[in-house]
Design a protein around this motif. Structure first.
Motif, PDB file in Angstrom:
ATOM      1  N   ARG A  48      66.129  47.018  35.725  1.00  0.00           N
ATOM      2  CA  ARG A  48      67.384  47.490  35.131  1.00  0.00           C
ATOM      3  C   ARG A  48      67.963  46.415  34.213  1.00  0.00           C
ATOM      4  O   ARG A  48      67.684  45.232  34.356  1.00  0.00           O
ATOM      5  N   ASP A  49      68.787  46.844  33.288  1.00  0.00           N
ATOM      6  CA  ASP A  49      69.316  45.976  32.228  1.00  0.00           C
ATOM      7  C   ASP A  49      70.480  45.131  32.758  1.00  0.00           C
ATOM      8  O   ASP A  49      71.654  45.474  32.571  1.00  0.00           O
ATOM      9  N   THR A  50      70.132  44.046  33.419  1.00  0.00           N
ATOM     10  CA  THR A  50      71.168  43.193  33.998  1.00  0.00           C
ATOM     11  C   THR A  50      70.670  41.751  34.059  1.00  0.00           C
ATOM     12  O   THR A  50      69.464  41.503  33.965  1.00  0.00           O
ATOM     13  N   ILE A  52      70.966  38.452  36.591  1.00  0.00           N
ATOM     14  CA  ILE A  52      71.411  37.959  37.898  1.00  0.00           C
ATOM     15  C   ILE A  52      70.957  36.510  38.037  1.00  0.00           C
ATOM     16  O   ILE A  52      69.781  36.193  37.801  1.00  0.00           O
ATOM     17  N   ASP A  63      78.013  33.322  36.797  1.00  0.00           N
ATOM     18  CA  ASP A  63      78.336  34.452  35.921  1.00  0.00           C
ATOM     19  C   ASP A  63      78.254  34.007  34.468  1.00  0.00           C
ATOM     20  O   ASP A  63      77.531  33.073  34.136  1.00  0.00           O
ATOM     21  N   GLU A  64      79.011  34.667  33.575  1.00  0.00           N
ATOM     22  CA  GLU A  64      78.918  34.365  32.149  1.00  0.00           C
ATOM     23  C   GLU A  64      79.415  32.963  31.781  1.00  0.00           C
ATOM     24  O   GLU A  64      79.227  32.513  30.652  1.00  0.00           O
ATOM     25  N   ARG A  73      71.691  36.268  27.940  1.00  0.00           N
ATOM     26  CA  ARG A  73      72.416  37.331  27.223  1.00  0.00           C
ATOM     27  C   ARG A  73      72.164  37.247  25.715  1.00  0.00           C
ATOM     28  O   ARG A  73      71.936  38.257  25.051  1.00  0.00           O
ATOM     29  N   LYS A  76      68.593  38.405  24.813  1.00  0.00           N
ATOM     30  CA  LYS A  76      68.488  39.861  24.996  1.00  0.00           C
ATOM     31  C   LYS A  76      69.134  40.605  23.828  1.00  0.00           C
ATOM     32  O   LYS A  76      68.567  41.550  23.283  1.00  0.00           O
ATOM     33  N   GLY A  84      66.008  43.594  32.320  1.00  0.00           N
ATOM     34  CA  GLY A  84      66.865  42.615  32.975  1.00  0.00           C
ATOM     35  C   GLY A  84      66.066  41.417  33.456  1.00  0.00           C
ATOM     36  O   GLY A  84      64.837  41.391  33.357  1.00  0.00           O
ATOM     37  N   TYR A  86      66.092  38.194  36.657  1.00  0.00           N
ATOM     38  CA  TYR A  86      66.639  37.426  37.782  1.00  0.00           C
ATOM     39  C   TYR A  86      66.243  35.976  37.574  1.00  0.00           C
ATOM     40  O   TYR A  86      65.056  35.664  37.369  1.00  0.00           O
TER      41      TYR A  86
END
Length: 284
Positions: A48-50, A52, A63-64, A73, A76, A84, A86
């Motif tokens: 999935r497009d995430t 982690i 986080d960001e 980010r 991508k 996505g 990890y």
């Protein structure tokens, strides 16, 4: 498929600030190289497009605010990757230490995701991409030893230092790079270390000339604000390090040591008032 990348720490053999620029940054001239104290990153594609991020330490953002997250980010978005990832960060480099740990993590993320997703991005392109994340990231993408100019993004690769031991010591304080640069009066500096002199010492492979040429104008600010950094420098010299300097904006101080026989005395002496002491090799 998993990709593993090493993210080594950098030290500044020389750091000079020429002036404050119109864009708010400072015009710098630096000579940087890498040491064998490194974070390690493990990257694995997610369906999935995430993004982690995890880590074994609890004192860094995941986080960001994390530069590795920002690097993932950016790559991508720039290359239209809808998959996505990890990322596990095995942190070994002290945080907020003047050793470019976050920048090196970002650089390792760019290199790793380029491989993981088969993007075929050249090192030069990755370096340019890294300049959008931070001034030290382009150097960390390339590694080696380099003169950095501009705000740190213009790189000239040069000869590596001769192999030696490096003792790193970080006192239990955090130093804000922005605060140090904000307090620096570049036009009032009475001394500028010699880029040409340090480059000649590196070209000649002269360890003792390198030690004699070490210089960092940010010490004029950090050593006044934090007396413990000055104390650390003085102690390292008294204990027998051949050349001693603060790295980046501090607070980490490094000592170059030619003889292994000196290491135990320096290490044990520093551990008396500084918990974070590392003995590593130069990455040549």
């Amino acid at each position: 498929m998993k990709i593993y990348e090493k993210a080594p720490a950098k030290i500044n053999l020389l750091l000079d600030v020429l002036r404050k620029r119109d864009d708010g940054y400072h015009e710098v001239e630096m000579i940087m190289t890498m040491v064998d104290l490194a974070d390690r990153l493990e990257m694995e594609e997610l369906p999935r497009d995430t993004i982690i991020i995890s880590s074994q330490v609890g004192y860094i953002p995941l986080d960001e605010k994390n530069l590795a997250f920002q690097a993932a980010r950016l790559i991508k978005e720039r290359y239209n990757v809808s998959k996505g990832v990890y990322i596990h960060l095995d942190k070994k480099i002290p945080v907020a230490a003047g050793l470019a740990g976050g920048s090196s993590d970002a650089a390792a993320t760019l290199r790793g995701l380029n491989k993981l997703w088969g993007l075929g991005i050249s090192t030069e392109e990755l370096s340019e991409l890294g300049s959008e994340l931070g001034s030290d990231v382009p150097f960390c993408v390339k590694g080696g030893t380099a003169i950095a100019r501009g705000r740190g993004e213009k790189l000239e690769m040069i000869a590596a230092p001769p192999q030696c031991w490096v003792v790193l010591a970080k006192p239990p304080i955090n130093v804000s790079t922005a605060d140090v640069y904000g307090r620096l009066r570049a036009n009032a500096l009475s001394f500028h270390p010699s880029i040409a002199g340090m480059k000649a010492a590196l070209d000649n492979g002269s360890f003792y000339d390198i030690c004699a040429r070490l210089g960092n104008v940010l010490e004029t600010v950090t050593l006044e604000l934090y007396p413990e950094v000055r104390q650390l420098k003085e102690s390292m010299l008294k204990l027998g390090a051949d050349g001693v300097l603060m790295s980046g904006s501090g607070p980490t101080v490094f000592g170059l040591v030619s003889k292994e026989a000196k290491l135990a005395r320096i290490y044990n002496g520093l551990r008396g008032f500084c918990k974070e002491v590392y003995v590593v090799r130069m990455l040549t």
